[in-house]
Design a protein around this motif. Structure first.
Motif, PDB file in Angstrom:
ATOM      1  N   ARG A  24       0.832  -1.203   0.000  1.00  0.00           N
ATOM      2  CA  ARG A  24       0.000   0.000   0.000  1.00  0.00           C
ATOM      3  C   ARG A  24       0.868   1.255   0.000  1.00  0.00           C
ATOM      4  NH1 ARG A  24      -5.468   1.749  -0.622  1.00  0.00           N
ATOM      5  NH2 ARG A  24      -5.507   3.862   0.221  1.00  0.00           N
ATOM      6  N   TYR A  25       1.901   1.258   0.802  1.00  0.00           N
ATOM      7  CA  TYR A  25       2.837   2.386   0.844  1.00  0.00           C
ATOM      8  C   TYR A  25       3.467   2.596  -0.528  1.00  0.00           C
ATOM      9  CZ  TYR A  25       6.826   5.242   2.344  1.00  0.00           C
ATOM     10  OH  TYR A  25       7.764   6.240   2.482  1.00  0.00           O
ATOM     11  N   SER A  26       3.754   1.484  -1.210  1.00  0.00           N
ATOM     12  CA  SER A  26       4.361   1.564  -2.536  1.00  0.00           C
ATOM     13  C   SER A  26       3.431   2.234  -3.540  1.00  0.00           C
ATOM     14  CB  SER A  26       4.737   0.159  -3.030  1.00  0.00           C
ATOM     15  OG  SER A  26       5.661  -0.450  -2.148  1.00  0.00           O
ATOM     16  N   VAL A  27       2.131   1.992  -3.395  1.00  0.00           N
ATOM     17  CA  VAL A  27       1.163   2.648  -4.285  1.00  0.00           C
ATOM     18  C   VAL A  27       1.231   4.157  -4.108  1.00  0.00           C
ATOM     19  CG1 VAL A  27      -1.298   3.001  -4.723  1.00  0.00           C
ATOM     20  CG2 VAL A  27      -0.411   0.695  -4.429  1.00  0.00           C
ATOM     21  N   ASP A  28       1.305   4.606  -2.854  1.00  0.00           N
ATOM     22  CA  ASP A  28       1.383   6.037  -2.581  1.00  0.00           C
ATOM     23  C   ASP A  28       2.637   6.651  -3.191  1.00  0.00           C
ATOM     24  OD1 ASP A  28      -1.006   6.112  -1.136  1.00  0.00           O
ATOM     25  OD2 ASP A  28      -0.004   5.532   0.721  1.00  0.00           O
ATOM     26  N   VAL A  29       3.759   5.963  -3.046  1.00  0.00           N
ATOM     27  CA  VAL A  29       5.015   6.481  -3.570  1.00  0.00           C
ATOM     28  C   VAL A  29       5.030   6.440  -5.093  1.00  0.00           C
ATOM     29  CG1 VAL A  29       7.506   6.129  -3.660  1.00  0.00           C
ATOM     30  CG2 VAL A  29       6.301   5.876  -1.491  1.00  0.00           C
ATOM     31  N   ASP A  30       4.542   5.341  -5.672  1.00  0.00           N
ATOM     32  CA  ASP A  30       4.573   5.169  -7.124  1.00  0.00           C
ATOM     33  C   ASP A  30       3.717   6.212  -7.837  1.00  0.00           C
ATOM     34  OD1 ASP A  30       5.553   3.583  -9.372  1.00  0.00           O
ATOM     35  OD2 ASP A  30       3.458   3.049  -9.680  1.00  0.00           O
ATOM     36  N   GLY A  32       3.758  10.891  -2.984  1.00  0.00           N
ATOM     37  CA  GLY A  32       4.239  10.597  -1.645  1.00  0.00           C
ATOM     38  C   GLY A  32       5.372  11.512  -1.241  1.00  0.00           C
ATOM     39  N   GLY A  33       5.358  11.957  -0.015  1.00  0.00           N
ATOM     40  CA  GLY A  33       6.441  12.772   0.502  1.00  0.00           C
ATOM     41  C   GLY A  33       7.186  12.012   1.572  1.00  0.00           C
ATOM     42  N   ILE A  86       2.756  10.468   4.492  1.00  0.00           N
ATOM     43  CA  ILE A  86       1.955   9.432   3.839  1.00  0.00           C
ATOM     44  C   ILE A  86       1.087   8.721   4.861  1.00  0.00           C
ATOM     45  CG2 ILE A  86       2.067   7.239   2.587  1.00  0.00           C
ATOM     46  CD1 ILE A  86       4.574   8.220   1.222  1.00  0.00           C
ATOM     47  N   ALA A  87       1.670   8.391   6.009  1.00  0.00           N
ATOM     48  CA  ALA A  87       0.928   7.672   7.045  1.00  0.00           C
ATOM     49  C   ALA A  87      -0.254   8.484   7.560  1.00  0.00           C
ATOM     50  CB  ALA A  87       1.864   7.308   8.196  1.00  0.00           C
TER      51      ALA A  87
END
Length: 306
Positions: A266-272, A276-277, A282-283
């Protein structure tokens, strides 16, 4: 915007005692102290988080790292004052805006560094050593290695890893090899992801986010990002099985793998997405990620403390 665009007469007018004090506080970035909860990771996994003696030493470690980190922010902003004045958003930082004098920032940084080192002795000599290494590495980053490709992301990642090591050093807890590997590659995963998001932002807006990005390509950052995510997941799984053996074969540590892996994805989706900062930003914005994080922590609590 260039350095000549900043009105030279604006700085003195803002230098009131209250303004300088608030400017110093902003530069110390107290909201970033949340990163120092990493000192609790090793004692938490070892089941000693609520031990009275350990709790005291961990509190000392948290405060010591908070003081040291704030000192590094002061040094960083004072050293980068000219570059920040030419930046579209960093020009608003208190030192770059002329609210806080550069020499005062350096002086307070020295006081905070000495105070953090003195405080760390109250916990253990091992914590003092870890904190001294952290300060030395971060000062090296501020003055020399910030614009060196590869070294910059490794040094930033080492800051997270050293926080995790500090928890074990403060509470005199032996650290698992799998825990150290997971912490190290997890840190590299977040830092590479942040750099990738910054590059996407720079490509969209044309803004110069940081000089070191000029030495990277998006494909290289994605490679580092994917590699560290792979090793992170593998080493976390091995650590989870190690916890299971150490805590009477509890199945909860194995179950924790599920929310952990989903959270990484899920974190990867935000970054991709390129939006994402910093990891904490992000959290805060991603509520699904928050639920996954709570589920992960709950399974670990059941594994270690039930």
């Amino acid at each position: 915007m260039t350095s000549t665009d900043t009105p030279p007469t604006a700085a003195p007018a803002a230098r009131t005692p209250v303004g300088v004090g608030l400017g110093l506080l902003r530069t110390m970035r107290p909201k970033q102290w949340i990163k120092n909860v990493l000192v609790l990771a090793a004692p938490f996994a070892a089941g000693e988080l609520f031990d009275g003696r350990s709790a005291y030493h961990l509190a000392v470690a948290f405060v010591a790292f908070s003081l040291a980190a704030s000192a590094i922010y002061l040094v960083n902003d004072a050293n980068d004052v000219e570059a920040d004045r030419a930046h579209p958003t960093k020009c608003k930082r208190p030192i770059a805006a002329g609210i806080v004098p550069v020499q005062l920032a350096y002086a307070l940084a020295v006081v905070l560094i000495l105070g953090s080192l003195a405080l760390s002795i109250l916990a253990s000599v091992q914590l003092l050593i870890v904190l001294a290494v952290y300060i030395a590495v971060q000062l090296g980053y501020c003055f020399w290695f910030k614009h060196q490709p590869v070294l910059d992301i490794c040094i930033v990642a080492s800051g997270f890893l050293l926080r995790a090591i500090a928890g074990g050093a403060a509470a005199s807890i032996p650290l698992s090899q799998w825990f150290l590997l997971a912490a190290g590659f997890g840190s590299l995963f977040m830092v590479a992801g942040k750099r990738y998001a910054e590059m996407m932002l720079a490509e969209r807006t044309g803004a110069k986010i940081r000089k070191s990005l000029e030495s990277y390509s998006s494909s290289y950052l994605r490679f580092v990002w994917a590699l560290s995510a792979t090793v992170l997941i593998m080493t976390y799984c091995l650590w989870a099985f190690e916890i299971r053996e150490a805590h009477h074969n509890s199945v909860w540590s194995v179950i924790s793998i599920v929310p952990f892996v989903v959270a990484v994805l899920r974190y990867s989706v935000d970054v991709d997405s390129g939006n994402g900062g910093a990891p904490d930003e992000i959290a805060i914005k991603d509520h699904v990620l928050q639920v996954l994080g709570l589920a992960w922590i709950a399974t670990l609590v059941l594994a270690v403390y039930s």
